[in-house]
Design an enzyme around this catalytic site. Structure first.
Site, PDB file in Angstrom:
ATOM      1  N   GLU A  74       0.840  -1.208   0.000  1.00 14.13           N
ATOM      2  CA  GLU A  74       0.000   0.000   0.000  1.00 14.13           C
ATOM      3  C   GLU A  74       0.869   1.249   0.000  1.00 14.13           C
ATOM      4  O   GLU A  74       0.595   2.218  -0.723  1.00 14.13           O
ATOM      5  CB  GLU A  74      -0.923  -0.019   1.227  1.00 14.13           C
ATOM      6  CG  GLU A  74      -1.841   1.192   1.334  1.00 14.13           C
ATOM      7  CD  GLU A  74      -1.239   2.280   2.201  1.00 14.13           C
ATOM      8  OE1 GLU A  74      -1.448   3.478   1.890  1.00 14.13           O
ATOM      9  OE2 GLU A  74      -0.552   1.929   3.165  1.00 14.13           O
ATOM     10  N   ASP A 125       0.791   3.799  -3.250  1.00  8.34           N
ATOM     11  CA  ASP A 125       0.404   5.199  -3.112  1.00  8.34           C
ATOM     12  C   ASP A 125       1.344   6.090  -3.919  1.00  8.34           C
ATOM     13  O   ASP A 125       0.916   7.048  -4.584  1.00  8.34           O
ATOM     14  CB  ASP A 125       0.433   5.583  -1.629  1.00  8.34           C
ATOM     15  CG  ASP A 125       0.134   7.052  -1.396  1.00  8.34           C
ATOM     16  OD1 ASP A 125      -0.989   7.480  -1.691  1.00  8.34           O
ATOM     17  OD2 ASP A 125       1.029   7.771  -0.919  1.00  8.34           O
ATOM     18  N   ASP A 143      -6.779   1.482   0.742  1.00  6.01           N
ATOM     19  CA  ASP A 143      -5.442   0.918   0.930  1.00  6.01           C
ATOM     20  C   ASP A 143      -5.222  -0.287   0.006  1.00  6.01           C
ATOM     21  O   ASP A 143      -4.140  -0.457  -0.569  1.00  6.01           O
ATOM     22  CB  ASP A 143      -5.246   0.478   2.381  1.00  6.01           C
ATOM     23  CG  ASP A 143      -5.118   1.646   3.339  1.00  6.01           C
ATOM     24  OD1 ASP A 143      -4.940   2.784   2.871  1.00  6.01           O
ATOM     25  OD2 ASP A 143      -5.203   1.421   4.563  1.00  6.01           O
ATOM     26  N   GLU A 149      -4.432   0.517  -3.648  1.00  5.30           N
ATOM     27  CA  GLU A 149      -3.045   0.973  -3.772  1.00  5.30           C
ATOM     28  C   GLU A 149      -2.084  -0.208  -3.702  1.00  5.30           C
ATOM     29  O   GLU A 149      -1.073  -0.238  -4.422  1.00  5.30           O
ATOM     30  CB  GLU A 149      -2.740   1.997  -2.682  1.00  5.30           C
ATOM     31  CG  GLU A 149      -3.452   3.322  -2.889  1.00  5.30           C
ATOM     32  CD  GLU A 149      -3.269   4.311  -1.763  1.00  5.30           C
ATOM     33  OE1 GLU A 149      -3.541   5.503  -1.972  1.00  5.30           O
ATOM     34  OE2 GLU A 149      -2.849   3.886  -0.660  1.00  5.30           O
TER      35      GLU A 149
END
EC number: 3.1.26.3
Length: 228
Positions: free
Chosen positions: A45, A49, A118, A121
């Site tokens: 995650e 991102d 989350d 990502e």
């Protein structure tokens, strides 16, 4: 490693077949299911991102090369915020394939905004590690494509727009009330209600008060537009 039928179907939904299926399995494994022999998706995650941010920055510049940084920043934020990520995750039914512990299952983890945001990502990072940046870029552009095209509408400051809506109808400015705070100190979740004096309200939950206020204002605006 052989993927389950659900994860094979998920590969089809995102348009990427994994050379290393273990990456996808890890991407959909929540911390509540981690163990000594099973890695969760938290590090993925974190990486995803950053990959998402790079893809979006590049896409926005390509779409509008004459835009200023001040114009691009709110568009970028609208595309990468947790609410948008969660919406994308719902569209590809990511919640269906998440591996959750019993407590998260009971509390409706498959529908939680933060958890879904989350996880998408983490999936982006898994594709990046499996197929490289171009594969991850192609994935993001497929899943976010229509949002990139309409990002100027999404980038409006929802709190300002809601205040303008109220003023136009001679109502007092909306109020933002914290309903609850949950989670540990290092990862809090705030639930905020946006309320108009006529009694209309909407709630939203996010990792910061500001984000929750914006999300609540956006939800209330959508309700008002639907009722109009």
């Amino acid at each position: 490693m052989k993927l389950s039928a659900d994860l094979k179907a998920f590969e089809g939904r995102i348009g990427h077949s994994f050379a290393d299926p273990a990456l996808l399995s890890r991407a959909v494994t929540h911390a509540s299911m981690s163990s000594a022999n099973r890695d969760d998706n938290q590090l993925l995650e974190f990486l995803g991102d950053r990959v998402l941010g790079l893809v979006m920055a590049q896409a926005l510049i390509e779409v509008d090369p004459d835009a200023s940084e001040g114009q691009l920043a709110p568009r970028f934020n609208a595309l990468v915020r947790k609410e948008t990520c969660a919406d994308v995750a719902r569209e590809i039914d990511l919640g269906k394939v998440l591996k959750l512990g019993r407590s998260e299952m009971i509390s409706g983890g498959r529908r939680k905004q933060a958890l879904l945001g989350d996880a998408i990502e983490a999936v982006i990072a898994a594709v990046y590690l499996d197929g490289g940046f171009e594969a991850a870029r192609a994935l993001v552009l497929r899943l976010w494509g229509k949002r990139i095209a309409s990002v100027e509408d999404d980038a409006r400051d929802a709190k300002t727009a809601l205040q303008e809506w109220a003023q136009a109808r001679k109502l007092n400015p909306p109020k933002y009330v914290q309903i609850k705070r949950t989670g540990p100190d290092h990862a809090p979740q705030f639930t905020i209600a946006a309320r108009l004096e006529n009694g209309t309200e909407a709630q939203a939950t996010a990792a910061s008060k500001r984000a929750a206020e914006q999300a609540a204002a956006s939800t209330l605006l959508a309700q008002l537009e639907n009722d109009a």
